[in-house]
Design an enzyme around this catalytic site. Structure first.
Site, PDB file in Angstrom:
ATOM      1  CG  ASP A 105      35.362  37.466  40.271  1.00  0.00           C
ATOM      2  OD1 ASP A 105      36.029  38.349  39.725  1.00  0.00           O
ATOM      3  OD2 ASP A 105      35.353  36.288  39.882  1.00  0.00           O
ATOM      4  CD  GLU A 106      40.642  38.973  40.184  1.00  0.00           C
ATOM      5  OE1 GLU A 106      41.821  39.128  40.461  1.00  0.00           O
ATOM      6  OE2 GLU A 106      40.233  38.793  39.026  1.00  0.00           O
TER       7      GLU A 106
END
Lengths: 419, 78
Positions: free
Chosen positions: A104-105
């Site tokens: 998620d990054e």
């Protein structure tokens, strides 16, 4: 020339995906994890759950004590990976230099391409808009001269933030920010720094370099000093660059504490098979096997052994791993990994049984590639009661590295542009 | 969440490259799809499964379309 690095962090990613997929969960405290069974933990929680003090990695039992009406949703990694992949594809529309940091990054180096999109802020707003339109999800974006500052900027405004930190603003804008917000400063380092009187980035900035080196050692002390000066890596390593793996491993938290050797061996075999499958898929063989077990009081013991042959057969890995473990107490965690890796090592053996075994493995892999994982499994797994039990592991053998391997299928921007 | 995993009959509209479920029949009852909330894909071996999170106004359902076998399943009721 000052670089422009953008850091994108999806807000409460797993939980937000579940809320977007099921709007009946919107506005409610939810936790994504392995269910409500004993020993399961919260992998991610919604903003509403965080308000009750629920945190990631907390046991579901504890989370429910804090928030009795917490809704626990069983996680679906395939869903999260699919969305993450689409978001990465969106990011590649702006630059090739996209580095996937986790599911998620991600970082983007937009130094050379931002002007085409009206500048860094407009580019960031455009990504946020597209993600919201497509998935109804929000993200926090930080923009800075290097990865450390970009990530820090992203942390400063959550959820749905957009923060820009320019080099010239750094001393004034972040001097009062807590050191724990810096990527690379964990809880223990934060505690130790506090004992030295360093609480904020401003404190760290003015703390003498030699004292940091004396307290934390040459490498980490120097790194901390550099962080205090807001110096960080600015090179974004694109998602399509192949990196040499150092080790490949899998771990599993058992549903309940057990000292049953047969049951533990079953998990060990399944994990070893997974490791073997990934080694073969990525064309590696290794000669160091490491096995770890964790007990109920969160103590972990690891043992490793260097063997003379380089292997990628799950059963061979299992035999070595099993020989390393002595089960005396009840355990709740088991892991297997292989290191000492060599890439594309495939020597023809003088012994026909070795060659035959290779052919069997290749055939099994081919069937599982075609029909899905665990279509064919080793007979030894039958006695463990774990056959076909995909709940233990995701249906695909995901890890960040595997996720990055999948991303290589995304065509880089330069090859799609008519120059 | 209730796991179902039953092959069902689904009425869909193909709109450009999008598939939009409109209704489905499960256990002889017709459910109108009032909203399509989320779509994602996964692979099972070489088979591509497209998953749809839909609502009938009361419950949320997960429908799955197997693009190789060309069948629809009701996977979960959430």
């Amino acid at each position: 020339m000052e670089k422009t690095i953008l850091h994108l962090d999806m807000n409460s990613f797993f939980a937000s995906v579940e809320q977007a997929a099921n709007p009946n969960l919107l506005g409610k405290p939810i936790a994504v994890g392995g269910g409500i069974k004993k020993g399961s933990v919260v992998a991610a929680c919604s903003i509403e759950a965080k308000a009750f003090g629920v945190k990631n990695a907390m046991s579901t039992w504890k989370a429910r004590k804090l928030c009795p009406h917490l809704i626990v949703v069983i996680g679906d990694m395939t869903k999260y990976i699919y969305i993450s992949k689409i978001i990465t594809k969106m990011m590649v529309d702006y630059t090739d230099l996209v580095e996937v940091f986790s599911i998620d990054e991600a970082f983007m180096d937009i130094t050379k391409t931002q002007d085409r999109f009206g500048g860094a802020i407009e580019l960031a707003k455009d990504i946020k808009r597209r993600i919201k339109e497509r998935f109804k999800l929000t993200c926090s974006i930080g923009i800075g001269p290097n990865k450390l500052i970009a990530k820090l900027a992203g942390e400063l405004q959550k959820p749905d933030g957009l923060v820009v930190l320019r080099e010239k603003d750094l001393p004034t804008k972040i001097k009062d920010v807590q050191v724990k917000e810096l990527c690379g400063v964990g809880r223990k380092t934060e505690e130790y720094l506090r004992l030295l009187g360093v609480r904020t980035i401003g404190n760290l900035n003015s703390y003498p370099r030699e004292k940091l080196v004396k307290s934390f050692g040459m490498a980490y002390g120097e790194q901390l000093w550099q962080m205090g000066q807001c110096h960080g890596a600015s090179e974004v390593r694109p998602y399509f660059y192949e990196t040499q793996a150092k080790s490949i491993g899998h771990s599993y938290t058992l549903p309940k504490l057990t000292s049953n050797t047969e049951e533990i061996n079953g998990y060990l075999l399944r994990l070893s098979e997974q490791v073997g499958r990934r080694l073969r898929r990525e064309n590696y063989k290794g000669n160091v096997v490491c096995a770890s077990i964790g007990t109920g009081d969160d103590k972990t013991s690891s043992h490793q052994k260097k063997i003379k042959d380089f292997i990628n057969d799950g059963y061979q890995i299992f035999k070595v791993a099993k020989s390393l473990l002595a089960i005396t107490n009840k355990i709740r965690f088991v892991s297997v990994s292989v290191s000492g890796l060599l890439h594309q090592l495939d020597q023809i053996s003088l012994f026909s049984h070795v060659e035959n075994q290779k052919k069997v493995l290749a055939a099994v892999d081919k069937v599982n590639d075609r029909f899905g994982e665990f279509t064919i499994e080793r007979a030894a797994i039958m006695s463990t009661g774990l056959q076909g039990k995909t709940g233990m592991v995701p249906p695909k053998l995901y890890g960040l590295r595997n996720f990055k391997m999948e991303l290589r299928g995304i065509e880089p921007l330069t090859s799609r542009m008519q120059i | 969440m209730v796991k179902v995993g039953t092959i069902i009959k689904v009425g869909v509209v193909f709109q450009g490259s999008k598939i939009i479920p409109r209704w489905f029949i499960w256990e002889s009852r017709k459910y109108e799809v009032r909203s399509l909330d989320f779509t994602w894909e996964e692979s099972q071996g070489l088979e591509k499964i497209i998953r749809f999170s839909v609502r009938d106004g009361i419950n949320s359902y997960e429908l799955a379309y197997n693009t190789i076998q060309m069948n629809w399943a009701l996977e979960n009721i959430c």
